[in-house]
Design a protein around this motif. Sequence first.
Motif, short mmCIF file in Angstrom:
data_model
loop_
_atom_site.label_atom_id
_atom_site.label_comp_id
_atom_site.label_asym_id
_atom_site.label_seq_id
_atom_site.Cartn_x
_atom_site.Cartn_y
_atom_site.Cartn_z
N THR A 101 44.51 42.41 49.94
CA THR A 101 45.05 43.72 50.28
C THR A 101 46.57 43.67 50.21
OG1 THR A 101 43.17 44.15 51.75
CG2 THR A 101 45.16 45.50 52.05
N ILE A 102 47.15 44.60 49.46
CA ILE A 102 48.60 44.65 49.28
C ILE A 102 49.07 46.07 49.51
CG2 ILE A 102 48.68 42.70 47.67
CD1 ILE A 102 48.71 44.70 45.39
N GLU A 103 50.37 46.24 49.50
CA GLU A 103 50.95 47.58 49.64
C GLU A 103 51.87 47.84 48.45
OE1 GLU A 103 54.14 49.72 52.54
OE2 GLU A 103 52.41 48.80 53.55
N ARG A 104 51.67 48.98 47.81
CA ARG A 104 52.48 49.35 46.66
C ARG A 104 53.02 50.76 46.88
NH1 ARG A 104 53.08 44.94 45.96
NH2 ARG A 104 52.35 43.56 44.28
N GLU A 105 54.35 50.84 47.01
CA GLU A 105 55.06 52.11 47.16
C GLU A 105 54.47 52.94 48.30
OE1 GLU A 105 55.16 54.02 43.38
OE2 GLU A 105 56.24 52.38 42.41
N GLY A 106 54.25 52.26 49.42
CA GLY A 106 53.79 52.92 50.64
C GLY A 106 52.32 53.21 50.70
N GLU A 127 48.16 51.66 50.32
CA GLU A 127 47.34 50.45 50.35
C GLU A 127 46.64 50.26 49.01
OE1 GLU A 127 43.95 48.34 53.20
OE2 GLU A 127 44.43 50.47 53.42
N ALA A 128 46.60 49.03 48.56
CA ALA A 128 45.97 48.71 47.28
C ALA A 128 45.36 47.32 47.36
CB ALA A 128 46.99 48.78 46.14
N THR A 129 44.58 46.98 46.34
CA THR A 129 44.02 45.63 46.25
C THR A 129 44.58 44.97 45.00
OG1 THR A 129 42.09 46.43 45.03
CG2 THR A 129 41.89 46.27 47.43
N GLY A 130 44.87 43.68 45.12
CA GLY A 130 45.46 42.96 44.00
C GLY A 130 44.73 41.67 43.71
N LEU A 131 44.65 41.32 42.44
CA LEU A 131 44.01 40.09 42.00
C LEU A 131 44.96 39.40 41.03
CD1 LEU A 131 41.41 38.36 42.05
CD2 LEU A 131 40.62 39.67 40.08
N LEU A 132 45.22 38.12 41.26
CA LEU A 132 46.14 37.35 40.42
C LEU A 132 45.35 36.37 39.57
CD1 LEU A 132 48.97 36.58 43.01
CD2 LEU A 132 48.92 38.38 41.27
N VAL A 133 45.65 36.35 38.28
CA VAL A 133 44.95 35.47 37.36
C VAL A 133 46.00 34.78 36.47
CG1 VAL A 133 43.32 35.33 35.45
CG2 VAL A 133 42.92 36.94 37.31
N PRO A 134 45.96 33.45 36.39
CA PRO A 134 46.92 32.77 35.50
C PRO A 134 46.57 33.01 34.03
CG PRO A 134 45.39 31.19 36.45
CD PRO A 134 45.10 32.50 37.12
N VAL A 135 47.59 33.23 33.22
CA VAL A 135 47.42 33.38 31.78
C VAL A 135 47.63 32.01 31.16
CG1 VAL A 135 48.24 34.52 29.69
CG2 VAL A 135 48.27 35.75 31.88
N ARG A 136 46.58 31.45 30.59
CA ARG A 136 46.64 30.08 30.08
C ARG A 136 46.33 30.02 28.60
NH1 ARG A 136 43.42 27.44 35.20
NH2 ARG A 136 45.22 27.30 36.62
N LYS A 137 46.94 29.02 27.98
CA LYS A 137 46.69 28.74 26.57
C LYS A 137 46.79 27.24 26.36
CE LYS A 137 46.14 29.41 22.16
NZ LYS A 137 44.77 29.62 21.67
N ASP A 138 45.71 26.65 25.85
CA ASP A 138 45.67 25.21 25.61
C ASP A 138 45.97 24.43 26.89
OD1 ASP A 138 45.11 25.66 22.92
OD2 ASP A 138 47.23 25.71 22.38
N GLY A 139 45.45 24.93 28.03
CA GLY A 139 45.61 24.23 29.29
C GLY A 139 46.94 24.43 29.99
N ARG A 140 47.87 25.17 29.39
CA ARG A 140 49.19 25.39 29.99
C ARG A 140 49.30 26.82 30.50
NH1 ARG A 140 54.58 26.66 27.94
NH2 ARG A 140 56.12 25.78 29.36
N THR A 141 49.85 26.97 31.70
CA THR A 141 50.03 28.30 32.29
C THR A 141 51.29 28.93 31.72
OG1 THR A 141 48.94 27.61 34.35
CG2 THR A 141 50.32 29.59 34.43
N LEU A 142 51.11 30.08 31.06
CA LEU A 142 52.23 30.78 30.45
C LEU A 142 52.77 31.91 31.33
CD1 LEU A 142 50.83 31.16 26.82
CD2 LEU A 142 52.01 29.22 27.85
N GLY A 143 51.92 32.43 32.19
CA GLY A 143 52.33 33.53 33.04
C GLY A 143 51.22 33.84 34.03
#
Length: 496
Positions: free
Chosen positions: A97-102, A104-120
């Motif tokens: 649960t997060i807050e965006r511009e006042g 309530e919202a839900t957020g999910l974080l996922v690493p962007v990977r390529k060849d085993g390395r995290t790019l973002g």
Amino acid sequence: MPSLSKFLAENRALTEKEADWLQHLVGDWNLVSDLLRSDLVLWIQSAEGPRAVAHCRPATGSTVYYEDPVGTLLEADTDSEIPALLEGAEPLCEPATIEREGREATGLLVPVRKDGRTLGVLAAERPVSEGGRSTNEIRQHELGLRVLRMLQSGAFPIEGAPIPPRRGAPRVGDGVVELDGSGVVQWASPNALSAFHRFGIEGDMEGITLAELSTDVLQSRSPVDESLPLVLMGRAAWRSDMQARGGTLSLRAVPLTEKGQRTGAIILVRDVTELRRRERELITKDATIREVHHRVKNNLQTVAALLRMQSRRMKSDEARDALSEAMRRVSTIALVHESLLQGSEEAVHFDEVIDRCLRLAVDAASATVHRAGAPRLTESQVEVRTEKHGRVGSIRAEEATPLALVVTELATNAVEHGLSETGGTLMVRSERIGSHLVINIEDDGEGMGAAKPTGLGTNIALTLVQGQLGGTLTWQDRPEGGTRAVVDVYLDPLTL
């Protein structure tokens, strides 16, 4: 605000191949955004800290960002997993649960990977829903999570997936079909069912192979794209059109994989019947316009040939010269129509026209001169060289004809009155800034002196510049010797 390309170019931690991978992701991530009905924000590690470099809003739901977050640095005191994920930590895989511009919202974080390395890190954020979610929304959300898992393992975006450059690309809102690993329909959104029903596929589609359903309604006499079977089975990330009963469906397949094994596919479908009909009309119209230009060019060349034949029969030198000048002017107009045949728009690449106008002017100007590189007819002929500097670019067809005539008339005058006895160099210098165009036609001959240019060619050039082009035409003596004619006009904007 800097573009994604600039952000990636300035990030020395990313290789060129990794930067291209992130560009590919952003180019196709609207699929994930629409399935999850979430805003997507791409975070990468910069010298100042985690920075948001790209943002996508969903077309199937409301946004949590009214202000674009691109360029934002993650505040140091923010309670976020983004820094740890950028360092290679494993995600929690649970929405928070997060807050965006006042709000309530839900957020999910996922690493962007390529060849085993995290790019973002990809942040998927959506507003909290007050009511329950529909079956359609739940199924789309589950498909979106499967794509996110592919993203985390480096399997999305799908590498080497060629997408044909056809307009009308289907999106999630147009229609979604879920297939299993064997191509059997597991679920279809209401929009997808409507599209297939209009196409001729009746009844419930679940539990039946999509390829089998489609084969029964395909037109037997119509050519079928060779990639269509792969798309209908969900085996290749491709786009294809399917035609039947006068309608056309655009299909895009996105294979779903887990641990390198294909487990199913997402099929996006859109009814593009009207779009393809309009495209066919445009193709027909374009072909008709090209044919008109072709016939006009041929007719003008025929007129020029008749004038040339008639001039040879004239016993009077004055009549012969008049017909030759008329022939040259008709040939110049034919050049413009020939140039229109080469392009796909009603615009002329005028630099090519100038080259041909210069050759035409020198060849037809006088029997006492010959163009550099052309064969000499008599030993008494002088040589005229042609040079072109600067670029004009593309101009509207309506302005190309009078401007080509002006350039030809001025170039012919320069040869006949400045270079016919001594030879020398005929130069065209062009300078264009936006719609402002200045063309200088120069020769290094004897110059005008106190005399002012007169004659039919001069009057034609003045009339065309002032009347049709709304510009000015002036003559000057060059300091180094010779004459300069200056055409100064403002062109109409070129709309393609």
